[in-house]
Design a protein around this motif. Sequence first.
Motif, PDB file in Angstrom:
ATOM      1  N   ILE A   1      29.291 -24.047  23.359  1.00 47.19           N
ATOM      2  CA  ILE A   1      29.599 -24.078  24.798  1.00 47.19           C
ATOM      3  C   ILE A   1      28.318 -23.940  25.620  1.00 47.19           C
ATOM      4  CG2 ILE A   1      30.707 -22.801  26.669  1.00 47.19           C
ATOM      5  CD1 ILE A   1      32.900 -22.035  24.596  1.00 47.19           C
ATOM      6  N   ALA A   2      27.476 -22.989  25.253  1.00 46.21           N
ATOM      7  CA  ALA A   2      26.242 -22.758  26.004  1.00 46.21           C
ATOM      8  C   ALA A   2      25.305 -23.956  25.922  1.00 46.21           C
ATOM      9  CB  ALA A   2      25.548 -21.501  25.481  1.00 46.21           C
ATOM     10  N   GLU A   3      25.188 -24.516  24.737  1.00 44.11           N
ATOM     11  CA  GLU A   3      24.287 -25.663  24.570  1.00 44.11           C
ATOM     12  C   GLU A   3      24.793 -26.880  25.342  1.00 44.11           C
ATOM     13  OE1 GLU A   3      20.854 -27.428  23.580  1.00 44.11           O
ATOM     14  OE2 GLU A   3      21.410 -25.333  23.204  1.00 44.11           O
ATOM     15  N   ARG A   4      26.093 -27.105  25.291  1.00 38.81           N
ATOM     16  CA  ARG A   4      26.679 -28.213  26.055  1.00 38.81           C
ATOM     17  C   ARG A   4      26.499 -27.988  27.557  1.00 38.81           C
ATOM     18  NH1 ARG A   4      28.030 -33.490  26.808  1.00 38.81           N
ATOM     19  NH2 ARG A   4      29.888 -33.675  28.134  1.00 38.81           N
ATOM     20  N   HIS A   5      26.689 -26.761  28.009  1.00 41.00           N
ATOM     21  CA  HIS A   5      26.553 -26.474  29.432  1.00 41.00           C
ATOM     22  C   HIS A   5      25.138 -26.750  29.918  1.00 41.00           C
ATOM     23  CE1 HIS A   5      27.214 -23.626  33.058  1.00 41.00           C
ATOM     24  NE2 HIS A   5      27.832 -24.759  33.269  1.00 41.00           N
ATOM     25  N   SER A   6      24.157 -26.464  29.081  1.00 37.23           N
ATOM     26  CA  SER A   6      22.768 -26.764  29.433  1.00 37.23           C
ATOM     27  C   SER A   6      22.576 -28.256  29.648  1.00 37.23           C
ATOM     28  CB  SER A   6      21.833 -26.274  28.326  1.00 37.23           C
ATOM     29  OG  SER A   6      20.508 -26.665  28.576  1.00 37.23           O
TER      30      SER A   6
ATOM     31  N   SER B   1      33.342 -23.974  29.788  1.00 31.12           N
ATOM     32  CA  SER B   1      31.977 -23.678  30.238  1.00 31.12           C
ATOM     33  C   SER B   1      31.845 -22.292  30.862  1.00 31.12           C
ATOM     34  CB  SER B   1      31.501 -24.736  31.232  1.00 31.12           C
ATOM     35  OG  SER B   1      32.321 -24.731  32.399  1.00 31.12           O
ATOM     36  N   GLY B   2      32.954 -21.699  31.277  1.00 33.86           N
ATOM     37  CA  GLY B   2      32.906 -20.348  31.833  1.00 33.86           C
ATOM     38  C   GLY B   2      32.406 -19.312  30.844  1.00 33.86           C
ATOM     39  N   PHE B   3      32.429 -19.629  29.542  1.00 36.52           N
ATOM     40  CA  PHE B   3      31.931 -18.724  28.521  1.00 36.52           C
ATOM     41  C   PHE B   3      30.403 -18.731  28.420  1.00 36.52           C
ATOM     42  CE2 PHE B   3      36.271 -18.824  27.081  1.00 36.52           C
ATOM     43  CZ  PHE B   3      36.457 -17.639  26.381  1.00 36.52           C
ATOM     44  N   CYS B   4      29.753 -19.688  29.041  1.00 40.91           N
ATOM     45  CA  CYS B   4      28.297 -19.826  28.876  1.00 40.91           C
ATOM     46  C   CYS B   4      27.572 -18.538  29.258  1.00 40.91           C
ATOM     47  CB  CYS B   4      27.782 -20.983  29.726  1.00 40.91           C
ATOM     48  SG  CYS B   4      26.002 -21.293  29.509  1.00 40.91           S
ATOM     49  N   ALA B   5      26.490 -18.284  28.557  1.00 40.97           N
ATOM     50  CA  ALA B   5      25.719 -17.056  28.770  1.00 40.97           C
ATOM     51  C   ALA B   5      25.153 -16.942  30.174  1.00 40.97           C
ATOM     52  CB  ALA B   5      24.584 -16.982  27.752  1.00 40.97           C
TER      53      ALA B   5
END
Length: 547
Positions: A83-88, A207-211
């Motif tokens: 999720i974090a990598e995709r959000h980036s 995406s709300g889980f992103c760091a």
Amino acid sequence: MKLTTGWLKPPSTSKGIDHLGTQAPCGMIYGQLLPGITNVTDRARYYSFYPWLVWSYDQRYSKDDPAHFVERFRRADCLFTLIAERHSQVDDQDDERHGIAMVGRNKLVTALTRLKAVGVLLLSQYATTDTKEDRYFVNRLGGLSQYYAGTLANLMIMQSSTTSWTRYSTEYGSLLAQDFETNVAGTLFWEKVESDEITLADLDELSGFCACNIPSCPAECQHLTDIFFDVKVRYGDEGEQRRRSLALIQQLASALPDGEDLSEEVFRACTYTGVLPGGLPWTIPPTLQSTCALWVVYVRNDLLSVAFQTILSICLTELQPRTSDERGRFGSIEAFADWFVGSEKMDEVLNELEYETFSDLVEHASVLGPALADWGDMGHEIQLGKQLIADWRGGAEVPLLLARSLELLAMLVARDDLTKQPYSGLVITADSLRDYPINLVSFRHRAADWQTMSVGQVASDLMLWCMNTHLRVALRKLRQSGRSTFQLHPSELGVEVACVHVPAPTQTTPRFRQAVRILRDLGLLTREGGRTRLTDPGRRLMEVASV
């Protein structure tokens, strides 16, 4: 009586680290100055995600199947990183905000690339515990067991456990988990973990889980800020020291002149000297001055470590035979030290230094050397330590390396405040230093003896001290771990080098980068125009923490 004998298997070899034990006191220091943050706890959101993960699992499943827990945990750990990598990639392509230092990232970046190509990805392909090329992490409970478990237990967020199962604490962990739950799509997250299949659309929806999203979740952000800054005074001296060190970092970010960025190198130099880049004094609030003084001790110990590591590396380099005829040419380390002091290379060292006695070298450093504030001068100990590492990597000649090491040690002697104990203010006792013979205390005592010695005699003593200490440290490691980290050893042919590649001198990493990343995750620092600066919430918290 029947006796059975067998050959003793030789110990396995390991490259090892800290071959002199000089870095261990540095670790003791920054461990006391930034407790609750380690060199592997890089992201603040894991402090809330992991208790939420266990808490939310308990809401959905029974607690009697450890294998089921481990399998679902690993899938969730993978999904969190994806999720974090995709959000980036779809937001601002700023890895520092999103994907950097997420658990299993190196493997899961490849997985995300594959997902783009095929459209659907099985989490279990990467969450497997089997020995497979795609496995994201070896440890059964992923980043929690490997990196965060001990720290979360010390902060009373999670409970310590020696089994595959882990628990959150009812005091702080459950509250933090519930704060996290209110701002994420928890049901959808678990649906994807259970189904095992994810798409790019799923990652975008989660995406709300992103760091990066802690600041947009007020309750979670406040709870984590309370923990790191010990707002509610739960953690005693450790919480107070962590709060002060974080506030000191914030103070520096606020004080840096335009054009200067907050970095570990700048933090070392500014705390050590009390001077900002460009020469302006750094005005530190009175409440933080004692903490800054302890960081001075850290930097001093680290510089000492770099000098001694360089000298050990010089010894290993010179001991390595150039031809088969030279193997075992020294019957003892004493014979080697005597040879080196009488060699042409030592003459080159003396020509470089221009002083025959160590006391003259120290006097030169004290009277004619750069002032403490002038840390940009190439003769300053900050620059000498930095240059030793760069020169070694650049293949500099031995005489130059040894001369610079002696200059660095002379600067440390010249700056030593004999009215204070070397580790004053820190919980570092004689017992805790027993296994680490080269430290600021022993260095002070040794330096007193060097005042009546020539530079050549001091060089010989340094080499013997380094080699004897290495043998002692390596023997202790062998006894404790069964692994051999000897870089040299005596043999029937004489002293021989055991390593293929001579270890390079290095600095320790004092958790500074992790602390800055956590402050950024909490929305207290931000990156603007390539520079790290305080946010308004960060400034308000800094002012409170500095009172």
